[in-house]
Design a protein around this motif. Sequence first.
Motif, PDB file in Angstrom:
ATOM      1  N   TYR A  45       1.196  -1.454   0.113  1.00  0.00           N
ATOM      2  CA  TYR A  45      -0.389  -0.180   0.070  1.00  0.00           C
ATOM      3  C   TYR A  45       0.461   1.604   0.365  1.00  0.00           C
ATOM      4  CZ  TYR A  45      -3.291   3.186   1.493  1.00  0.00           C
ATOM      5  OH  TYR A  45      -4.581   4.710   1.586  1.00  0.00           O
ATOM      6  N   ALA A  46       0.820   2.242  -0.788  1.00  0.00           N
ATOM      7  CA  ALA A  46       1.509   3.175  -0.503  1.00  0.00           C
ATOM      8  C   ALA A  46       0.145   4.365  -0.459  1.00  0.00           C
ATOM      9  CB  ALA A  46       1.427   3.908  -2.446  1.00  0.00           C
ATOM     10  N   SER A  47       0.624   5.222   0.520  1.00  0.00           N
ATOM     11  CA  SER A  47      -0.256   6.017   0.807  1.00  0.00           C
ATOM     12  C   SER A  47      -1.256   7.131  -0.329  1.00  0.00           C
ATOM     13  CB  SER A  47       0.265   7.219   1.727  1.00  0.00           C
ATOM     14  OG  SER A  47       0.407   8.178   1.432  1.00  0.00           O
ATOM     15  N   ALA A  48      -2.504   7.646  -0.090  1.00  0.00           N
ATOM     16  CA  ALA A  48      -2.891   8.526  -1.317  1.00  0.00           C
ATOM     17  C   ALA A  48      -2.371   9.205  -1.364  1.00  0.00           C
ATOM     18  CB  ALA A  48      -4.541   9.221  -0.915  1.00  0.00           C
ATOM     19  N   THR A  49      -1.990  10.421  -0.249  1.00  0.00           N
ATOM     20  CA  THR A  49      -0.804  11.212  -0.832  1.00  0.00           C
ATOM     21  C   THR A  49       0.273  12.060  -1.877  1.00  0.00           C
ATOM     22  OG1 THR A  49       0.399  11.345   1.185  1.00  0.00           O
ATOM     23  CG2 THR A  49      -1.823  12.678   0.962  1.00  0.00           C
ATOM     24  N   ASN A  50       0.954  10.058  -1.963  1.00  0.00           N
ATOM     25  CA  ASN A  50       2.138   9.516  -2.347  1.00  0.00           C
ATOM     26  C   ASN A  50       1.577   8.793  -4.131  1.00  0.00           C
ATOM     27  OD1 ASN A  50       4.273  11.587  -1.543  1.00  0.00           O
ATOM     28  ND2 ASN A  50       4.876  10.184   0.323  1.00  0.00           N
ATOM     29  N   ALA A  51       0.779   8.840  -4.612  1.00  0.00           N
ATOM     30  CA  ALA A  51       0.615   8.197  -5.425  1.00  0.00           C
ATOM     31  C   ALA A  51      -0.032   9.311  -5.955  1.00  0.00           C
ATOM     32  CB  ALA A  51      -0.877   7.600  -5.027  1.00  0.00           C
ATOM     33  N   ILE A  52       0.432   8.959  -7.287  1.00  0.00           N
ATOM     34  CA  ILE A  52       0.439  10.316  -9.253  1.00  0.00           C
ATOM     35  C   ILE A  52      -0.405   9.238  -9.697  1.00  0.00           C
ATOM     36  CG2 ILE A  52       0.582  11.257 -11.010  1.00  0.00           C
ATOM     37  CD1 ILE A  52       3.230  12.034  -9.136  1.00  0.00           C
ATOM     38  N   HIS A  53      -1.789   9.171  -9.852  1.00  0.00           N
ATOM     39  CA  HIS A  53      -2.691   8.482 -11.039  1.00  0.00           C
ATOM     40  C   HIS A  53      -2.567   8.976 -12.480  1.00  0.00           C
ATOM     41  CE1 HIS A  53      -5.385   6.302  -8.758  1.00  0.00           C
ATOM     42  NE2 HIS A  53      -5.280   7.673  -7.535  1.00  0.00           N
ATOM     43  N   ILE A  54      -1.942   8.170 -13.313  1.00  0.00           N
ATOM     44  CA  ILE A  54      -1.306   8.790 -14.702  1.00  0.00           C
ATOM     45  C   ILE A  54      -2.426   8.328 -16.011  1.00  0.00           C
ATOM     46  CG2 ILE A  54       1.257   8.805 -13.525  1.00  0.00           C
ATOM     47  CD1 ILE A  54       1.059   6.388 -15.248  1.00  0.00           C
ATOM     48  N   HIS A  55      -3.967   8.543 -15.109  1.00  0.00           N
ATOM     49  CA  HIS A  55      -4.748   7.627 -17.062  1.00  0.00           C
ATOM     50  C   HIS A  55      -4.398   9.363 -17.164  1.00  0.00           C
ATOM     51  CE1 HIS A  55      -7.864   9.975 -14.723  1.00  0.00           C
ATOM     52  NE2 HIS A  55      -7.089   9.366 -13.368  1.00  0.00           N
ATOM     53  N   HIS A  56      -4.456   9.045 -18.627  1.00  0.00           N
ATOM     54  CA  HIS A  56      -5.009  10.165 -19.620  1.00  0.00           C
ATOM     55  C   HIS A  56      -3.271  11.078 -19.205  1.00  0.00           C
ATOM     56  CE1 HIS A  56      -8.353   8.500 -21.462  1.00  0.00           C
ATOM     57  NE2 HIS A  56      -9.084   8.250 -20.051  1.00  0.00           N
ATOM     58  N   SER A  57      -2.125  10.997 -18.881  1.00  0.00           N
ATOM     59  CA  SER A  57      -1.693  11.664 -18.539  1.00  0.00           C
ATOM     60  C   SER A  57      -0.636  12.154 -19.449  1.00  0.00           C
ATOM     61  CB  SER A  57      -0.423  11.854 -17.255  1.00  0.00           C
ATOM     62  OG  SER A  57       0.056  10.428 -17.244  1.00  0.00           O
ATOM     63  N   LEU A  58       1.083  12.647 -19.772  1.00  0.00           N
ATOM     64  CA  LEU A  58       1.300  12.822 -20.807  1.00  0.00           C
ATOM     65  C   LEU A  58       2.943  13.003 -19.659  1.00  0.00           C
ATOM     66  CD1 LEU A  58       2.286  13.108 -23.498  1.00  0.00           C
ATOM     67  CD2 LEU A  58       2.004  15.380 -23.827  1.00  0.00           C
ATOM     68  N   ALA A  59       4.285  12.982 -20.491  1.00  0.00           N
ATOM     69  CA  ALA A  59       5.533  13.061 -20.240  1.00  0.00           C
ATOM     70  C   ALA A  59       5.973  13.246 -20.896  1.00  0.00           C
ATOM     71  CB  ALA A  59       5.898  12.136 -19.538  1.00  0.00           C
ATOM     72  N   THR A  60       7.179  14.836 -20.947  1.00  0.00           N
ATOM     73  CA  THR A  60       7.450  15.559 -21.863  1.00  0.00           C
ATOM     74  C   THR A  60       8.875  15.896 -21.193  1.00  0.00           C
ATOM     75  OG1 THR A  60       6.456  17.306 -22.359  1.00  0.00           O
ATOM     76  CG2 THR A  60       5.847  15.884 -23.175  1.00  0.00           C
ATOM     77  N   LYS A  61      10.494  16.257 -21.462  1.00  0.00           N
ATOM     78  CA  LYS A  61      11.221  16.858 -21.177  1.00  0.00           C
ATOM     79  C   LYS A  61      10.774  17.567 -21.226  1.00  0.00           C
ATOM     80  CE  LYS A  61      14.730  14.143 -23.348  1.00  0.00           C
ATOM     81  NZ  LYS A  61      15.801  13.233 -23.902  1.00  0.00           N
ATOM     82  N   ALA A  62      11.342  18.136 -19.689  1.00  0.00           N
ATOM     83  CA  ALA A  62      11.400  19.983 -19.326  1.00  0.00           C
ATOM     84  C   ALA A  62      12.378  20.959 -19.846  1.00  0.00           C
ATOM     85  CB  ALA A  62      11.763  19.867 -18.531  1.00  0.00           C
ATOM     86  N   THR A  63      12.066  20.789 -21.600  1.00  0.00           N
ATOM     87  CA  THR A  63      13.288  22.125 -22.108  1.00  0.00           C
ATOM     88  C   THR A  63      13.646  23.137 -21.348  1.00  0.00           C
ATOM     89  OG1 THR A  63      11.100  21.873 -23.324  1.00  0.00           O
ATOM     90  CG2 THR A  63      13.354  20.209 -23.936  1.00  0.00           C
ATOM     91  N   ASP A  64      12.776  23.577 -20.727  1.00  0.00           N
ATOM     92  CA  ASP A  64      12.470  25.007 -20.592  1.00  0.00           C
ATOM     93  C   ASP A  64      12.630  25.595 -19.092  1.00  0.00           C
ATOM     94  OD1 ASP A  64      10.108  23.682 -20.117  1.00  0.00           O
ATOM     95  OD2 ASP A  64       8.365  25.665 -20.023  1.00  0.00           O
ATOM     96  N   TYR A  65      12.962  23.691 -18.114  1.00  0.00           N
ATOM     97  CA  TYR A  65      13.984  24.073 -17.438  1.00  0.00           C
ATOM     98  C   TYR A  65      15.376  23.847 -17.452  1.00  0.00           C
ATOM     99  CZ  TYR A  65      13.581  23.491 -12.835  1.00  0.00           C
ATOM    100  OH  TYR A  65      14.083  23.681 -10.866  1.00  0.00           O
ATOM    101  N   GLN A  66      15.458  25.212 -16.744  1.00  0.00           N
ATOM    102  CA  GLN A  66      17.323  25.236 -16.402  1.00  0.00           C
ATOM    103  C   GLN A  66      18.066  25.275 -15.356  1.00  0.00           C
ATOM    104  OE1 GLN A  66      18.599  24.962 -19.944  1.00  0.00           O
ATOM    105  NE2 GLN A  66      16.297  25.216 -21.135  1.00  0.00           N
ATOM    106  N   LYS A  67      17.639  24.458 -14.680  1.00  0.00           N
ATOM    107  CA  LYS A  67      18.060  24.784 -13.128  1.00  0.00           C
ATOM    108  C   LYS A  67      18.494  23.380 -12.764  1.00  0.00           C
ATOM    109  CE  LYS A  67      15.321  28.487 -11.192  1.00  0.00           C
ATOM    110  NZ  LYS A  67      14.073  28.849  -9.829  1.00  0.00           N
ATOM    111  N   LYS A  68      18.026  22.697 -13.802  1.00  0.00           N
ATOM    112  CA  LYS A  68      18.798  20.732 -13.339  1.00  0.00           C
ATOM    113  C   LYS A  68      18.519  20.870 -14.623  1.00  0.00           C
ATOM    114  CE  LYS A  68      16.453  20.644  -8.478  1.00  0.00           C
ATOM    115  NZ  LYS A  68      18.084  20.672  -7.652  1.00  0.00           N
TER     116      LYS A  68
END
Length: 331
Positions: free
Chosen positions: A127-150
Amino acid sequence: MADMNDGEQFPKELLKSLYVSVQNQPLEFEGEDARDSTGGLASPASTLSTVQLPGRFVAYNPFDEIPDPNNAVEFKKGYVMRKCCLEPDGRKTPLGKRGWKMFYAALRDMVLRLHINEHDFKRNQQYASATNAIHIHHSLATKATDYQKKNHVFRLQTADMAQYLIQTSDSKECQEWIDAVNFVAASYSAPSSISSAASQKRFQRPLLPSTYTRLNLREQINHHEKMIADFDRELVDHRKNPPEKGAKTRLIQDYCKKENYLKFELKRYKTYCRLLQYKVSTFPELEPSLAEIAIGEVDEPSNSPPVEPPFDNSRCPKLLPPPTEFSTHSD
């Protein structure tokens, strides 16, 4: 709410438990009372209780279930750094909660579980607590090319408008996480409709179903292709009717919101199509018997032999990652 449970009624046990939970702890809506002690907006998890039922765990959104980890397929795991940017309602995360935090992440089915460390992951797999579980249905992951700090950071945008930045150890690991998240979302997410967003005078993002698809792989690809055509046509029609000069601010804002939504959905479904089409071309053995590799639940005729379990990693080795040209590199 039909799309939220495959057109069927919700179990009476679930509805009764939710009713009793709301009676004991009334829902709080945005307003003066919806702010926490720091002055920021109270988190949804603090205003809605978590209900635990046999075989399922219901998070603060009662219609988003956390599947039983014992029956879930694990696609990827490893240490990552996470930064919260937008809350599930689309508003900016309060300053005190935006910091980077390290987690041991495990992507199982359509849930990205965030554990404190690898030891916690092995000890607390059930069991993982609800606050630390990200539901990824219909989600999108992309490279954060606009984020330069890391370096080696990708952006995860979920169906409930939440947004996260996730840092990995190197560029290869970053791409593997992007491909894993997008592949699972493309394969398992239940079909949605564009009609709910297109028919409203004032734009409001439609609620996307969090259930698992009943379509097989080829049907899932066909659905994604249809959604690309529908959103493309809707975007063209939308741009033909811009607000008149001197229109009210609300009308202009609604117009911009809808255009951004249509552009994002087009990008999302195009990414889904590229991944699944590559998968079919790479593993032709998935094509001949589509009924046997159906993703999600399958309605079986009473006189038919048992259907094999859906999409087992052992049947399709090295699912990830696809070649560079099929990956999502732009943000």
